[in-house]
Write a protein that holds these residues in place. Structure first.
Motif, mmCIF file in Angstrom:
data_model
loop_
_atom_site.group_PDB
_atom_site.id
_atom_site.type_symbol
_atom_site.label_atom_id
_atom_site.label_comp_id
_atom_site.label_asym_id
_atom_site.label_seq_id
_atom_site.Cartn_x
_atom_site.Cartn_y
_atom_site.Cartn_z
ATOM 1 N N LEU A 161 0.825 -1.197 0.000
ATOM 2 C CA LEU A 161 0.000 0.000 0.000
ATOM 3 C C LEU A 161 0.867 1.258 0.000
ATOM 4 N N THR A 162 0.456 2.263 -0.786
ATOM 5 C CA THR A 162 1.164 3.538 -0.833
ATOM 6 C C THR A 162 0.288 4.645 -0.251
ATOM 7 N N ARG A 163 0.916 5.741 0.078
ATOM 8 C CA ARG A 163 0.161 6.872 0.615
ATOM 9 C C ARG A 163 -0.757 7.460 -0.453
ATOM 10 N N LYS A 164 -0.361 7.363 -1.706
ATOM 11 C CA LYS A 164 -1.216 7.843 -2.796
ATOM 12 C C LYS A 164 -2.506 7.027 -2.841
ATOM 13 N N GLU A 165 -2.393 5.709 -2.692
ATOM 14 C CA GLU A 165 -3.580 4.857 -2.700
ATOM 15 C C GLU A 165 -4.457 5.135 -1.481
ATOM 16 N N LEU A 166 -3.829 5.425 -0.338
ATOM 17 C CA LEU A 166 -4.605 5.752 0.853
ATOM 18 C C LEU A 166 -5.392 7.042 0.644
ATOM 19 N N SER A 167 -4.757 8.023 0.004
ATOM 20 C CA SER A 167 -5.441 9.283 -0.284
ATOM 21 C C SER A 167 -6.615 9.057 -1.231
ATOM 22 N N GLU A 168 -6.416 8.196 -2.230
ATOM 23 C CA GLU A 168 -7.498 7.883 -3.173
ATOM 24 C C GLU A 168 -8.649 7.188 -2.450
ATOM 25 N N LEU A 169 -8.325 6.298 -1.527
ATOM 26 C CA LEU A 169 -9.359 5.594 -0.757
ATOM 27 C C LEU A 169 -10.157 6.578 0.089
ATOM 28 N N ALA A 170 -9.451 7.471 0.804
ATOM 29 C CA ALA A 170 -10.142 8.443 1.642
ATOM 30 C C ALA A 170 -11.057 9.330 0.803
ATOM 31 N N GLY A 171 -10.578 9.725 -0.391
ATOM 32 C CA GLY A 171 -11.402 10.542 -1.273
ATOM 33 C C GLY A 171 -12.633 9.809 -1.759
ATOM 34 N N LEU A 172 -12.467 8.540 -2.138
ATOM 35 C CA LEU A 172 -13.592 7.726 -2.616
ATOM 36 C C LEU A 172 -14.659 7.585 -1.534
ATOM 37 N N LEU A 173 -14.234 7.248 -0.325
ATOM 38 C CA LEU A 173 -15.195 7.048 0.754
ATOM 39 C C LEU A 173 -15.869 8.359 1.140
ATOM 40 N N ASP A 174 -15.098 9.441 1.165
ATOM 41 C CA ASP A 174 -15.680 10.722 1.535
ATOM 42 C C ASP A 174 -16.728 11.171 0.518
ATOM 43 N N GLU A 175 -16.476 10.913 -0.756
ATOM 44 C CA GLU A 175 -17.447 11.268 -1.791
ATOM 45 C C GLU A 175 -18.742 10.488 -1.637
ATOM 46 N N ASN A 176 -18.641 9.322 -1.013
ATOM 47 C CA ASN A 176 -19.833 8.510 -0.779
ATOM 48 C C ASN A 176 -20.337 8.657 0.665
ATOM 49 N N TYR A 177 -19.878 9.727 1.329
ATOM 50 C CA TYR A 177 -20.335 10.088 2.670
ATOM 51 C C TYR A 177 -19.920 9.092 3.739
ATOM 52 N N TYR A 178 -18.759 8.451 3.519
ATOM 53 C CA TYR A 178 -18.199 7.559 4.536
ATOM 54 C C TYR A 178 -16.826 8.076 4.954
ATOM 55 N N SER A 179 -16.800 9.249 5.560
ATOM 56 C CA SER A 179 -15.529 9.804 6.019
ATOM 57 C C SER A 179 -15.079 9.067 7.271
ATOM 58 N N GLU A 180 -13.791 9.181 7.575
ATOM 59 C CA GLU A 180 -13.260 8.513 8.752
ATOM 60 C C GLU A 180 -13.930 9.025 10.022
ATOM 61 N N ALA A 181 -14.168 10.333 10.099
ATOM 62 C CA ALA A 181 -14.809 10.903 11.291
ATOM 63 C C ALA A 181 -16.228 10.368 11.462
ATOM 64 N N MET A 182 -16.965 10.265 10.353
ATOM 65 C CA MET A 182 -18.331 9.753 10.426
ATOM 66 C C MET A 182 -18.341 8.283 10.822
ATOM 67 N N LEU A 183 -17.421 7.509 10.271
ATOM 68 C CA LEU A 183 -17.350 6.087 10.621
ATOM 69 C C LEU A 183 -16.996 5.910 12.094
ATOM 70 N N ARG A 184 -16.059 6.721 12.558
ATOM 71 C CA ARG A 184 -15.683 6.628 13.967
ATOM 72 C C ARG A 184 -16.880 6.962 14.864
ATOM 73 N N ALA A 185 -17.637 7.975 14.464
ATOM 74 C CA ALA A 185 -18.814 8.351 15.246
ATOM 75 C C ALA A 185 -19.861 7.240 15.217
ATOM 76 N N ALA A 186 -20.069 6.643 14.028
ATOM 77 C CA ALA A 186 -21.078 5.591 13.902
ATOM 78 C C ALA A 186 -20.708 4.373 14.738
ATOM 79 N N TYR A 187 -19.465 3.911 14.611
ATOM 80 C CA TYR A 187 -19.040 2.750 15.394
ATOM 81 C C TYR A 187 -19.041 3.080 16.878
ATOM 82 N N GLY A 188 -18.681 4.324 17.208
ATOM 83 C CA GLY A 188 -18.678 4.711 18.613
ATOM 84 C C GLY A 188 -20.070 4.703 19.211
#
Length: 297
Positions: A161-188
């Motif tokens: 895994l590269t940091r570029k791929e991680l950035s692409e993943l974060a962008g993909l999920l955020d565009e579909n309303y699954y940001s890391e902050a939202m996921l953390r809140a949901a699981y919490g």
């Protein structure tokens, strides 16, 4: 006394409504006046953006929020309207409020006034519970894990895994309303815990059933595992621990991690690689593998 009027006449009007007013303005003079309100509101909103939203904004627009506002402040009303049309998610990102996790934040707020209910908001969508949000996320990951390159990398080859791929993943999920902050809140909220698992951990849990473990714990365990894997010189051990500390803030070990910040001051990847007899790339791969191995628990 002065005859000057504030640029934003109605501070309670949302940025989205101001943008609509800009689009509906009948004359260039009207557009310029509304554009001034939009810029002032955007500038204020950049000051309260959290780090994750800033990164999302930069991925979407190609520049930081501050750079965007500074550049747009010299544009005409029509040019600002054109920019907003070209980057449709900019308004949503600027208006996004930091998501509170189950634990909340660490600050202490003291107030003596009476509490007042202002509004009730469903941060996961209308009539959507945290469990529904997690179910939708898991479905999205499973449906795309063998098609989207970033998801393939995270679920099938985390070692590479590269940091570029991680950035692409974060962008993909955020565009579909699954940001890391939202996921953390949901699981919490669904599990009554504040899960600092990192976006990779949430994806791998959804796709493969990996346990949700705080990311910092994964890194600490990975450092111990790598140190025990072979004999290292004292200097190499020091570098391993420095890399581990850096990984807690900037996930994914690849050469670009060592070409910035304090690592760059020490000569970057090429210089540090000499300390590992040219084998530093393999060491970074080993970090990724150790961090995301199921046994990292």
């Amino acid at each position: 006394m002065t005859d000057m009027h504030p640029v934003v006449v109605k501070p309670d009007v949302s940025l989205g409504q101001l943008v609509t007013d800009l689009q509906n303005a009948a004359t260039e003079e009207d557009k310029s006046w509304v554009a001034g309100q939009v810029i002032v509101r955007m500038r204020a909103m950049t000051k309260r953006m959290d780090e994750e939203t800033r990164e999302s904004f930069e991925r979407h627009t190609g520049e930081t929020p501050e750079m965007t506002v500074q550049r747009l402040s010299t544009c005409s009303g029509a040019e600002l309207e054109a920019w907003l049309s070209a980057y449709p998610r900019a308004v949503e990102l600027l208006e996004r409020r930091p998501v509170q996790t189950a634990r909340g934040n660490d600050g202490v707020v003291i107030s003596t006034h009476e509490d007042e209910l202002l509004r009730i908001e469903e941060i996961f969508g209308r009539n959507t519970t945290p469990e529904d949000y997690i179910t939708g996320f898991e479905r999205f990951v499973r449906e795309n894990m063998n098609q989207v390159p970033a998801l393939i990398a995270v679920t099938q080859r985390p070692r590479d895994l590269t940091r570029k791929e991680l950035s692409e993943l974060a962008g993909l999920l955020d565009e579909n309303y699954y940001s890391e902050a939202m996921l953390r809140a949901a699981y919490g909220r669904a599990r009554n815990a504040d899960i600092a698992a990192n976006i990779i951990g949430f994806v791998r849990q959804a796709a493969l059933g990996d346990p949700l473990i705080p990311y910092a714990t994964r890194v600490d365990n990975a450092i111990l595992k790598i140190e025990a894997s072979r004999s290292w010189t004292q200097k190499q051990k020091e570098w391993l621990r420095r890399i581990g500390r850096a990984l807690k803030d900037k996930p994914v070990a690849d050469p670009t991690l060592l070409d910035q910040g304090v690592f760059a001051d020490k000569g970057g990847f090429s210089r540090i690689s000499q300390e590992f007899d040219g084998d530093l790339d393999e060491v970074l791969h080993a970090f990724n593998e150790a961090i995301w191995a199921p046994s990292a628990a």
